[in-house]
Design a protein around this motif. Sequence first.
Motif, PDB file in Angstrom:
ATOM      1  N   LEU A  36     -59.984  61.557  13.185  1.00 26.59           N
ATOM      2  CA  LEU A  36     -60.578  62.102  11.963  1.00 26.59           C
ATOM      3  C   LEU A  36     -60.547  63.628  11.980  1.00 26.59           C
ATOM      4  O   LEU A  36     -60.212  64.262  10.967  1.00 26.59           O
ATOM      5  CB  LEU A  36     -62.012  61.610  11.780  1.00 26.59           C
ATOM      6  N   MET A  37     -60.863  64.238  13.110  1.00 29.17           N
ATOM      7  CA  MET A  37     -60.834  65.701  13.196  1.00 29.17           C
ATOM      8  C   MET A  37     -59.416  66.239  12.987  1.00 29.17           C
ATOM      9  O   MET A  37     -59.225  67.275  12.335  1.00 29.17           O
ATOM     10  CB  MET A  37     -61.395  66.175  14.544  1.00 29.17           C
ATOM     11  N   ALA A  38     -58.412  65.533  13.495  1.00 28.34           N
ATOM     12  CA  ALA A  38     -57.022  65.949  13.269  1.00 28.34           C
ATOM     13  C   ALA A  38     -56.667  65.868  11.790  1.00 28.34           C
ATOM     14  O   ALA A  38     -56.007  66.764  11.252  1.00 28.34           O
ATOM     15  CB  ALA A  38     -56.073  65.083  14.088  1.00 28.34           C
ATOM     16  N   TRP A  39     -57.140  64.809  11.122  1.00 24.27           N
ATOM     17  CA  TRP A  39     -56.886  64.687   9.689  1.00 24.27           C
ATOM     18  C   TRP A  39     -57.615  65.774   8.915  1.00 24.27           C
ATOM     19  O   TRP A  39     -57.083  66.301   7.925  1.00 24.27           O
ATOM     20  CB  TRP A  39     -57.269  63.299   9.172  1.00 24.27           C
ATOM     21  N   ILE A  40     -58.807  66.117   9.333  1.00 24.11           N
ATOM     22  CA  ILE A  40     -59.541  67.194   8.658  1.00 24.11           C
ATOM     23  C   ILE A  40     -58.766  68.503   8.762  1.00 24.11           C
ATOM     24  O   ILE A  40     -58.615  69.231   7.775  1.00 24.11           O
ATOM     25  CB  ILE A  40     -60.967  67.332   9.231  1.00 24.11           C
ATOM     26  N   ARG A  41     -58.235  68.800   9.945  1.00 25.19           N
ATOM     27  CA  ARG A  41     -57.444  70.025  10.110  1.00 25.19           C
ATOM     28  C   ARG A  41     -56.186  69.989   9.237  1.00 25.19           C
ATOM     29  O   ARG A  41     -55.829  70.986   8.595  1.00 25.19           O
ATOM     30  CB  ARG A  41     -57.069  70.223  11.571  1.00 25.19           C
ATOM     31  N   THR A  42     -55.509  68.852   9.208  1.00 25.25           N
ATOM     32  CA  THR A  42     -54.293  68.718   8.405  1.00 25.25           C
ATOM     33  C   THR A  42     -54.599  68.889   6.921  1.00 25.25           C
ATOM     34  O   THR A  42     -53.900  69.614   6.205  1.00 25.25           O
ATOM     35  CB  THR A  42     -53.645  67.350   8.665  1.00 25.25           C
ATOM     36  N   CYS A  43     -55.652  68.224   6.465  1.00 23.90           N
ATOM     37  CA  CYS A  43     -56.019  68.296   5.046  1.00 23.90           C
ATOM     38  C   CYS A  43     -56.473  69.692   4.657  1.00 23.90           C
ATOM     39  O   CYS A  43     -56.141  70.184   3.575  1.00 23.90           O
ATOM     40  CB  CYS A  43     -57.112  67.269   4.735  1.00 23.90           C
TER      41      CYS A  43
END
Length: 135
Positions: free
Chosen positions: A29-36
Amino acid sequence: MSRIPPENSRNVATELAKERNRAAAERTLMAWIRTCLSLISFGFGIDRVVAAIDASQANERFNSLHLSRLLGLAFIALGTYAMLAAAIEHQQELTHIQKEQYFYKPRRSLGLTVAIGLIFIGAFAFAGIVINSFR
Protein backbone atom coordinates in the motif's frame (compact mmCIF):
# COMPACT_ATOMS: atom_id res chain seq x y z
CA MET A 1 9.23 -41.65 16.82
CA SER A 2 8.02 -38.35 15.39
CA ARG A 3 6.56 -35.78 17.68
CA ILE A 4 3.52 -33.75 16.77
CA PRO A 5 4.08 -30.10 17.69
CA PRO A 6 1.82 -28.84 20.44
CA GLU A 7 -1.29 -26.91 19.47
CA ASN A 8 0.14 -23.58 20.73
CA SER A 9 3.18 -23.72 18.45
CA ARG A 10 1.01 -24.13 15.35
CA ASN A 11 -1.11 -21.12 16.34
CA VAL A 12 1.95 -18.98 16.95
CA ALA A 13 3.40 -19.92 13.56
CA THR A 14 0.08 -19.17 11.88
CA GLU A 15 -0.28 -15.83 13.64
CA LEU A 16 3.29 -14.86 12.74
CA ALA A 17 2.60 -15.76 9.11
CA LYS A 18 -0.52 -13.58 9.19
CA GLU A 19 1.53 -10.73 10.66
CA ARG A 20 4.13 -11.07 7.88
CA ASN A 21 1.37 -11.00 5.28
CA ARG A 22 -0.19 -7.95 6.91
CA ALA A 23 3.18 -6.17 6.95
CA ALA A 24 3.69 -7.06 3.27
CA ALA A 25 0.25 -5.64 2.48
CA GLU A 26 1.19 -2.41 4.31
CA ARG A 27 4.44 -2.12 2.32
CA THR A 28 2.53 -2.68 -0.91
CA LEU A 29 0.00 0.00 0.00
CA MET A 30 2.81 2.44 0.82
CA ALA A 31 4.43 1.72 -2.56
CA TRP A 32 1.12 2.43 -4.28
CA ILE A 33 0.74 5.66 -2.32
CA ARG A 34 4.17 6.80 -3.52
CA THR A 35 3.37 5.83 -7.12
CA CYS A 36 -0.01 7.56 -7.06
CA LEU A 37 1.41 10.67 -5.45
CA SER A 38 4.02 10.82 -8.22
CA LEU A 39 1.35 10.52 -10.91
CA ILE A 40 -0.83 13.19 -9.30
CA SER A 41 2.14 15.53 -8.74
CA PHE A 42 3.34 15.07 -12.31
CA GLY A 43 -0.13 15.84 -13.66
CA PHE A 44 -0.47 18.87 -11.40
CA GLY A 45 2.97 20.11 -12.49
CA ILE A 46 2.06 19.81 -16.16
CA ASP A 47 -1.20 21.69 -15.55
CA ARG A 48 0.51 24.52 -13.65
CA VAL A 49 3.21 24.94 -16.31
CA VAL A 50 0.56 25.04 -19.04
CA ALA A 51 -1.48 27.58 -17.03
CA ALA A 52 1.61 29.79 -16.64
CA ILE A 53 2.39 29.61 -20.36
CA ASP A 54 -1.25 30.30 -21.21
CA ALA A 55 -1.30 33.36 -18.94
CA SER A 56 1.92 34.76 -20.41
CA GLN A 57 0.61 34.47 -23.98
CA ALA A 58 -2.79 36.13 -23.64
CA ASN A 59 -3.09 37.04 -27.33
CA GLU A 60 -1.63 33.88 -28.80
CA ARG A 61 -3.54 30.63 -28.43
CA PHE A 62 -2.02 27.21 -29.08
CA ASN A 63 -4.08 24.03 -29.35
CA SER A 64 -1.17 22.14 -27.82
CA LEU A 65 -1.76 23.98 -24.53
CA HIS A 66 -5.21 22.43 -24.28
CA LEU A 67 -3.75 19.02 -25.13
CA SER A 68 -1.11 19.46 -22.43
CA ARG A 69 -3.76 20.45 -19.89
CA LEU A 70 -5.75 17.31 -20.74
CA LEU A 71 -2.58 15.26 -20.37
CA GLY A 72 -2.01 16.70 -16.90
CA LEU A 73 -5.60 16.01 -15.90
CA ALA A 74 -5.29 12.44 -17.22
CA PHE A 75 -2.27 11.83 -14.95
CA ILE A 76 -4.18 13.24 -11.98
CA ALA A 77 -7.21 11.06 -12.77
CA LEU A 78 -5.07 7.93 -13.18
CA GLY A 79 -3.24 8.59 -9.91
CA THR A 80 -6.50 9.18 -8.06
CA TYR A 81 -8.07 6.02 -9.51
CA ALA A 82 -5.02 3.94 -8.63
CA MET A 83 -5.00 5.33 -5.07
CA LEU A 84 -8.65 4.41 -4.58
CA ALA A 85 -8.18 0.96 -6.09
CA ALA A 86 -5.07 0.31 -3.96
CA ALA A 87 -6.91 1.31 -0.77
CA ILE A 88 -9.83 -0.99 -1.61
CA GLU A 89 -7.49 -3.85 -2.52
CA HIS A 90 -5.55 -3.34 0.71
CA GLN A 91 -8.72 -3.51 2.80
CA GLN A 92 -9.81 -6.67 0.99
CA GLU A 93 -6.39 -8.24 1.62
CA LEU A 94 -6.56 -7.46 5.34
CA THR A 95 -10.02 -9.03 5.52
CA HIS A 96 -8.75 -12.05 3.59
CA ILE A 97 -5.78 -12.51 5.96
CA GLN A 98 -8.02 -12.48 9.04
CA LYS A 99 -9.98 -15.52 7.87
CA GLU A 100 -9.07 -18.89 9.39
CA GLN A 101 -8.55 -20.60 6.05
CA TYR A 102 -6.37 -18.74 3.58
CA PHE A 103 -6.94 -19.72 -0.03
CA TYR A 104 -5.39 -18.05 -3.04
CA LYS A 105 -7.92 -15.96 -4.92
CA PRO A 106 -6.85 -14.71 -8.36
CA ARG A 107 -7.62 -11.07 -9.10
CA ARG A 108 -6.84 -8.38 -11.61
CA SER A 109 -3.42 -6.78 -11.28
CA LEU A 110 -3.59 -3.13 -10.24
CA GLY A 111 -0.12 -2.57 -11.69
CA LEU A 112 -1.24 -3.90 -15.06
CA THR A 113 -4.33 -1.67 -14.94
CA VAL A 114 -2.18 1.42 -14.27
CA ALA A 115 0.27 0.37 -17.00
CA ILE A 116 -2.59 0.10 -19.51
CA GLY A 117 -3.81 3.54 -18.41
CA LEU A 118 -0.32 4.98 -18.96
CA ILE A 119 -0.19 3.35 -22.40
CA PHE A 120 -3.43 5.11 -23.36
CA ILE A 121 -2.23 8.44 -21.96
CA GLY A 122 1.08 8.06 -23.81
CA ALA A 123 -0.63 7.14 -27.06
CA PHE A 124 -3.00 10.12 -26.69
CA ALA A 125 -0.06 12.47 -26.04
CA PHE A 126 1.92 11.03 -28.95
CA ALA A 127 -1.04 11.40 -31.33
CA GLY A 128 -1.62 14.96 -30.15
CA ILE A 129 2.00 15.91 -30.70
CA VAL A 130 2.08 14.35 -34.16
CA ILE A 131 -1.18 16.07 -35.18
CA ASN A 132 0.01 19.47 -33.87
CA SER A 133 3.38 19.14 -35.64
CA PHE A 134 1.65 19.04 -39.03
CA ARG A 135 -0.35 22.24 -38.44
